[in-house]
Write an enzyme that holds these catalytic residues in place. Structure first.
Site, short mmCIF file in Angstrom:
data_model
loop_
_atom_site.label_atom_id
_atom_site.label_comp_id
_atom_site.label_asym_id
_atom_site.label_seq_id
_atom_site.Cartn_x
_atom_site.Cartn_y
_atom_site.Cartn_z
N SER A 143 1.68 -0.90 1.14
CA SER A 143 2.54 -1.33 0.04
C SER A 143 3.60 -2.26 0.61
O SER A 143 3.96 -2.16 1.79
CB SER A 143 3.22 -0.11 -0.59
OG SER A 143 4.32 -0.53 -1.39
N TYR A 156 9.40 7.23 0.93
CA TYR A 156 8.09 6.64 0.62
C TYR A 156 7.86 5.38 1.47
O TYR A 156 6.79 5.20 2.07
CB TYR A 156 8.04 6.29 -0.88
CG TYR A 156 6.77 5.61 -1.32
CD1 TYR A 156 5.60 6.34 -1.49
CD2 TYR A 156 6.74 4.23 -1.58
CE1 TYR A 156 4.43 5.71 -1.92
CE2 TYR A 156 5.58 3.60 -1.99
CZ TYR A 156 4.43 4.35 -2.17
OH TYR A 156 3.28 3.73 -2.58
#
Lengths: 250, 441
Positions: A143, A156
């Site tokens: 990501s 995250y």
């Protein structure tokens, strides 16, 4: 195996409930893949129906990212069903909530075990299999959150940063073996995982990620950004001073 | 590990390469086969992945010691499988013999000719390579050699069997007597596809060797216009006085540049080439050497590199007589889409062989070369696969690099029979290739 025109026959999806993962698999099935293994936690028999309708043979396996000692068996069972694994998509992960992680550090550590630890064991076992085959691509869903970790989602983001680095290193380790790793770095993906959140600029969709992955597989790409212009955006983002970066709202 | 591709230079895969010299060394390799198995590789002229084996062993047989003998009474030649048809022609033509079948290149091995049951311009008269075989020696998975004859099941599983029943080590086949090393050739141009089919049907049996080159980029009323080339081995009295009738010395080969830009062969250059070729092909009757008649592309070493780094696919299919509509449908679709095919060749096939996976069957075969990279090519060829299968036709495995496994049993109805024989000859799947995995052979 990947044929002369870039189509593949078999796909293993680690994270069989992942919306992005399923969009990728569906796209590959539409392009000709015929054997699909969905590895997911719990009873996931229902999720393969759509792929069967598209003409694929589907096997659903139990897969728990937090139990690395079971991952070798999952890869072996997938290969037993599908033969050579042409593409392995590692798409499992949890987003969670940064404030909740800060309030409950144990839950933060657990999310790390899924988002990073689970990928390390599953990725290494899958890579071992691909190396033996002499071909195949491990697609790792990283990501942009991991390209430069932000204050607002650093638990995250740190896992994705670790995963991204792991995947690049694994790709280098496989160099020359015929097997490869493709790192996929989507921006904000509108979907179930981000339901209720306001989309960030340059938001994308699972279908757009699937198209980019299919194109990257055909071209043999090492890194795929979705949308593609995020590559340039993050070249700038990486250079921003800390004082500015820590104020980036989302 | 060495990365290998087929002649089309697509989908490389790594394998350990072994180059045995003797049959004993070959047997030792079979005995010690790795888990991913092994496959023989000759001169690498299969276009797709037939002589690749990702993660396994590829046995280069082209460098094995060459042995051959000729029975001058019968013309039967016995040759080691790694010998090329080129080597054999150099030896046999001066003695007045010619190989029974040669594909568009003479740089194929005898073993490869058996495994693909290759065909040539004489298929309508002489069938394919397998039809001329008297016997084969096959090294099977247990490491033993077997002398096979056309009565044996394993023989016809091996002919056209893509190397998956074992390693052919030797083959005996009947050659053709020739008075000269030249060809008497006549050339005729046709104005469209209908006339091409009609002229081929009407005149094919007058000649031993026939082929049509189609200008695929011609559209509208000229769609399917072709240059028909028909030939026979020239008789001695057709040669000028004083010429050595059996001299055979193919010209030295040019080499293609090691690198060519992708897209060099594009719509413009191919159209120009096709137009020039059609225009220069005056109707005439000439005496030609064997090499330019049978193997025009062999003059340029590595011509496959001209397609650029992404390579190309060759698509070759056959449809039975009576299914001309399918052929017409494919040609008009290709013409309408402006698909760039450098060389498109049409040929009438005669009777096939009993080879269970042999390609030829009585009908029309079309072969085209298409550079990889064109958007929508995969879908277009998949559509053609379906039309071809529905018409009772098939795609040639020695050319294929992209077909899906599911149509294979339709195209090759004797596949179950072949699988059974293969399973008893090689229960552990010692002989494996990328092609076999891709098509679940």
């Amino acid at each position: 195996m990947k044929n002369a025109l870039g189509s593949v026959d078999s796909v293993l999806l680690l994270g069989g409930r992942s919306e992005i993962g399923l969009a990728v698999v569906e796209r590959l099935v539409r392009d000709g893949a015929r054997r699909v293994v969905l590895a997911a936690r719990g009873d996931a028999a229902a999720i393969g129906v759509r792929l069967k309708d598209l003409g694929a043979e589907v096997l659903v396996l139990d897969f728990d990212a937090e139990r690395p000692e079971t991952h070798e068996r999952v890869v072996a069972a997938a290969a037993e069903f599908a033969g050579d694994l042409d593409v392995v998509v590692a798409a499992f992960g949890v987003l969670g909530d940064q404030a909740a992680y800060e309030a409950d550090p144990v839950s933060a550590a657990r999310s790390m075990a899924v988002n990073l630890g689970g990928h390390v064991s599953a990725g290494l076992f899958a890579a071992r299999r691909l190396r033996e085959q002499g071909h195949g691509t491990l697609v790792v869903l990283s990501s942009v959150a991991g390209v430069r970790v932000r204050r607002v989602n650093f638990v995250y983001g740190a896992a994705k940063a670790g995963l991204d680095g792991f995947a690049q290193g694994l790709g280098d380790a496989l160099h020359g073996s015929g097997a490869r790793v493709m790192v996929v770095r989507p921006g904000f993906v509108i979907g179930r995982m981000t339901a209720g959140m306001r989309p960030a600029p340059m938001a994308t969709t699972p279908e757009a990620v699937a198209d980019a992955v299919a194109g990257g597989l055909r071209a043999g790409a090492e890194t795929v950004w979705v949308p593609g212009r995020l590559r340039a955006v993050f070249t700038v983002m990486r250079a921003l001073p800390r004082a500015v970066w820590r104020r980036v709202p989302r | 590990m060495t990365f290998l591709t087929g002649w089309g230079r697509t989908a490389p895969s790594p394998a350990t390469l072994a180059a045995p010299r003797t049959t004993a060394e070959l047997a030792a390799l079979v005995a010690a086969a790795p888990p991913r198995g092994l496959i023989a590789r000759g001169l690498g002229r299969s276009y797709g992945d037939a002589a690749q084996n990702a993660g396994g062993l590829v046995v280069d047989v082209a460098g094995m010691e060459a042995r051959w003998s000729l029975d001058p009474e019968t013309g039967v030649v016995t040759a080691s499988a790694g010998m090329s048809l080129h080597d054999l022609m150099l030896a046999l033509v001066p003695l007045g013999w010619f190989v029974p079948v040669t594909p568009g290149t003479r740089h194929v091995t005898v073993g490869g000719a058996v495994a693909a049951d290759v065909h040539g311009k004489n298929h309508h008269v002489d069938s394919s390579f397998g039809a001329h075989l008297r016997s084969l020696t096959l090294l099977t998975a247990d490491g033993t050699g077997h002398l096979l004859r056309p009565g044996d099941d394993l023989f016809w599983a091996t002919v056209g069997g893509m190397g998956l029943t074992g390693l052919v080590t030797e083959a005996s086949f009947a050659c053709v007597p020739v008075e000269t090393s030249r060809m008497s050739v006549d050339v005729e141009r046709t104005r469209d596809l209908d006339q091409t089919l009609e002229r081929m049907t009407a005149t094919d049996d007058r000649h031993r060797y026939t082929v049509a080159w189609i200008d695929l980029l011609a559209r509208g009323p000229r769609m399917g216009r072709s240059v028909l080339t028909r030939g026979d081995h020239a008789r001695r009295e057709e040669l000028p006085r004083g010429a050595d009738p059996l001299a055979f010395a193919p010209a030295a080969r040019l080499s293609a540049p090691p690198w060519a830009p992708g897209g060099l062969l594009n719509g413009l250059t191919v159209r120009a080439f096709n137009q020039a070729w059609y225009a220069k092909s005056r109707e005439r009757r000439v005496i030609q050497d064997i090499a330019p008649f049978f193997h025009p592309l062999d003059f340029v070493d590595g011509w496959n590199r001209v397609y650029g780094s992404r390579g190309f696919v060759q698509y070759q299919f056959v449809v039975p007589f009576g299914e001309e509509a399918t052929l017409r449908r494919v040609v008009s679709r290709l013409s309408a889409e402006g698909v760039v095919s450098f060389l498109t060749v049409l040929k009438r096939f005669g009777a096939g062989t009993p080879g269970m996976l042999s390609f030829p069957l009585p009908g029309w075969t079309l072969a085209l070369d298409i550079p990889v990279g064109r958007a929508g090519l995969a879908g277009l060829l998949r559509e053609f696969d379906e039309w071809v299968a529905e018409a009772g036709g098939r795609v040639y495995l020695a050319k294929d690099a992209r077909m899906r496994a599911e149509l294979l049993p339709v195209m090759y109805p004797r596949l179950p029979e072949w699988r059974k024989i293969r399973e008893s000859a090689d229960p552990g799947e010692v002989f494996r290739s990328d092609l076999a995995r891709r098509l679940s052979l």
